[in-house]
Design an enzyme around this catalytic site. Structure first.
Site, short mmCIF file in Angstrom:
data_model
loop_
_atom_site.label_atom_id
_atom_site.label_comp_id
_atom_site.label_asym_id
_atom_site.label_seq_id
_atom_site.Cartn_x
_atom_site.Cartn_y
_atom_site.Cartn_z
N GLU A 43 -5.07 -5.64 10.62
CA GLU A 43 -4.08 -4.59 10.84
C GLU A 43 -4.34 -3.89 12.17
O GLU A 43 -5.17 -2.97 12.23
CB GLU A 43 -4.14 -3.55 9.72
CG GLU A 43 -3.87 -4.12 8.34
CD GLU A 43 -3.31 -3.04 7.42
OE1 GLU A 43 -2.19 -3.24 6.95
OE2 GLU A 43 -3.98 -2.02 7.21
N ASN A 67 0.87 -1.17 0.00
CA ASN A 67 0.00 0.00 0.00
C ASN A 67 0.91 1.23 0.00
O ASN A 67 1.49 1.57 1.03
CB ASN A 67 -0.88 -0.03 1.27
CG ASN A 67 -1.70 1.23 1.42
OD1 ASN A 67 -1.77 2.06 0.52
ND2 ASN A 67 -2.34 1.37 2.57
N LYS A 116 0.17 4.25 -0.27
CA LYS A 116 -0.47 5.43 0.32
C LYS A 116 -0.24 6.66 -0.57
O LYS A 116 -0.14 6.53 -1.79
CB LYS A 116 0.01 5.64 1.76
CG LYS A 116 -0.16 4.36 2.60
CD LYS A 116 0.00 4.59 4.07
CE LYS A 116 -0.11 3.26 4.80
NZ LYS A 116 0.01 3.39 6.24
N SER A 158 3.78 -2.64 10.32
CA SER A 158 5.23 -2.62 10.48
C SER A 158 5.90 -3.94 10.10
O SER A 158 6.85 -4.37 10.75
CB SER A 158 5.62 -2.19 11.90
OG SER A 158 5.14 -0.89 12.16
N GLY A 208 2.68 1.79 10.92
CA GLY A 208 3.59 2.92 10.78
C GLY A 208 4.30 3.30 12.07
O GLY A 208 4.92 4.35 12.16
N GLU A 216 -6.76 4.12 8.24
CA GLU A 216 -6.62 5.57 8.00
C GLU A 216 -7.89 6.13 7.39
O GLU A 216 -8.27 7.27 7.66
CB GLU A 216 -5.39 5.82 7.11
CG GLU A 216 -4.10 5.59 7.89
CD GLU A 216 -2.89 5.23 7.06
OE1 GLU A 216 -2.92 5.37 5.83
OE2 GLU A 216 -1.89 4.80 7.67
N HIS A 251 -9.37 0.59 5.20
CA HIS A 251 -8.08 0.81 5.86
C HIS A 251 -8.31 1.70 7.08
O HIS A 251 -9.14 2.60 7.06
CB HIS A 251 -7.10 1.47 4.88
CG HIS A 251 -5.70 1.50 5.42
ND1 HIS A 251 -5.28 2.44 6.33
CD2 HIS A 251 -4.64 0.67 5.21
CE1 HIS A 251 -4.01 2.19 6.65
NE2 HIS A 251 -3.60 1.12 5.98
C1 PEP Z 1 -0.65 -0.12 6.39
O1 PEP Z 1 -0.84 1.08 6.44
O2 PEP Z 1 -1.48 -0.87 5.85
C2 PEP Z 1 0.56 -0.64 6.99
C3 PEP Z 1 0.58 -1.90 7.32
O3 PEP Z 1 1.58 0.25 7.20
P1 PEP Z 1 3.05 -0.09 7.79
O4 PEP Z 1 3.54 -1.32 7.11
O5 PEP Z 1 3.86 1.12 7.46
O6 PEP Z 1 2.87 -0.28 9.26
#
Ligand code: PEP
Length: 255
Positions: free
Chosen positions: A167, A9, A11, A212, A173, A97, A95
């Site tokens: 997630e 992703n 973003k 992460s 992040g 966000e 997601h």
């Molecule tokens: C995400 O935003 O879907 C995600 C998993 O981000 P990150 O890998 O940066 O934690």
């Protein structure tokens, strides 16, 4: 045995030049194993260019969100049919966000899921709890609410044509990854919740972990019985980092 899926992703990152270089490097370095699938989700303006760069690579193209509506006066929105039209085969819905920053409710996410399915897109449905939820012992209740909104509308048949991404919001992040055991516990719960609707769908659906994931923790996560790959944010922005995760998947489920 389910294939592993490593999905990036991107973003709201990159530029035309940077994203072309990124996709070219990912295509060039992709693993040969047929049991490891790759998918990338660039920002809307770069989808068509990335679609062209992915041709013949076997890597799937996804978008990061989609409108729940078919067409009309929805300024700034993009429909599922439009995504299909420019070469997308998948789309992320729900997601964290989008839920947190844009107020997407579970009902809205379910409507987007339905719109994606109706257009022939693979929805990647994200679910996950905040740190406050987890500390209050509400992880399963939160995930159930997010999952049930889709199960109660699209049914198990809808999930059959989708991918789930667990997630935990506190791991996105932040550099804090759920341990393989912590993630497995929730993945097992998600699979058993789906089994309550349809055992065959529960056994077949890919459930990704996101939060992460990096080259050095991916193998431990992907080795867990109910973790079928990852949804990768930060580490999908550098080809080497993303490919290191794909290589970890290959070590777990190579050939
Ligand atoms: C995400 O935003 O879907 C995600 C998993 O981000 P990150 O890998 O940066 O934690």
């Amino acid at each position: 045995m389910r294939n592993l899926l490593v999905a990036g992703n991107w973003k709201m990152n990159g530029s035309g030049a940077a994203n072309s270089a990124l996709v070219e490097a990912v295509v060039a370095g992709r693993p040969a194993a047929s049991s490891v699938e790759l998918l990338v989700c660039p920002p809307f303006p770069y989808l068509a260019a990335v679609a062209a760069a992915l041709k013949g690579s076997g890597i799937t193209l996804g978008a990061q969100t989609v409108s729940e509506y078919d067409k009309g006066a929805y300024t700034g929105e993009v429909s599922a049919a439009m995504l299909r039209d420019i070469g997308c085969d998948a789309v992320i819905v729900g997601h964290s966000e989008r839920r947190a920053l844009y107020g997407e409710t579970s009902e809205a996410v379910a409507a987007k899921f339905a719109a994606a399915l109706a257009a022939g897109l693979l929805p990647i449905l994200c679910v996950g709890e905040t740190l406050t939820d987890r500390e209050a012992g509400n992880t399963e209740a939160v995930v159930d609410e997010q999952l049930d909104a889709v199960l109660n509308t699209a049914g198990a048949d809808g999930i059959r044509q989708a991918v789930i991404a667990y997630e935990p919001v506190w791991a996105i992040g932040t550099g804090k990854t759920a341990s393989p055991e912590q993630a497995q516990e929730v993945h097992r719960h998600i699979r058993s919740r789906i089994a309550g609707y349809d055992a065959g769908v529960a056994a077949a659906v890919q459930i990704l972990y996101g939060g992460s994931v990096k080259g050095d923790n991916a193998e431990g996560l992907f080795s867990m019985p109910d973790i079928d790959g990852g949804l990768i944010g930060g580490a999908s922005l550098k080809a080497d980092d993303f490919l290191a995760i794909a290589e970890a998947a290959t070590r777990v489920r190579g050939s």
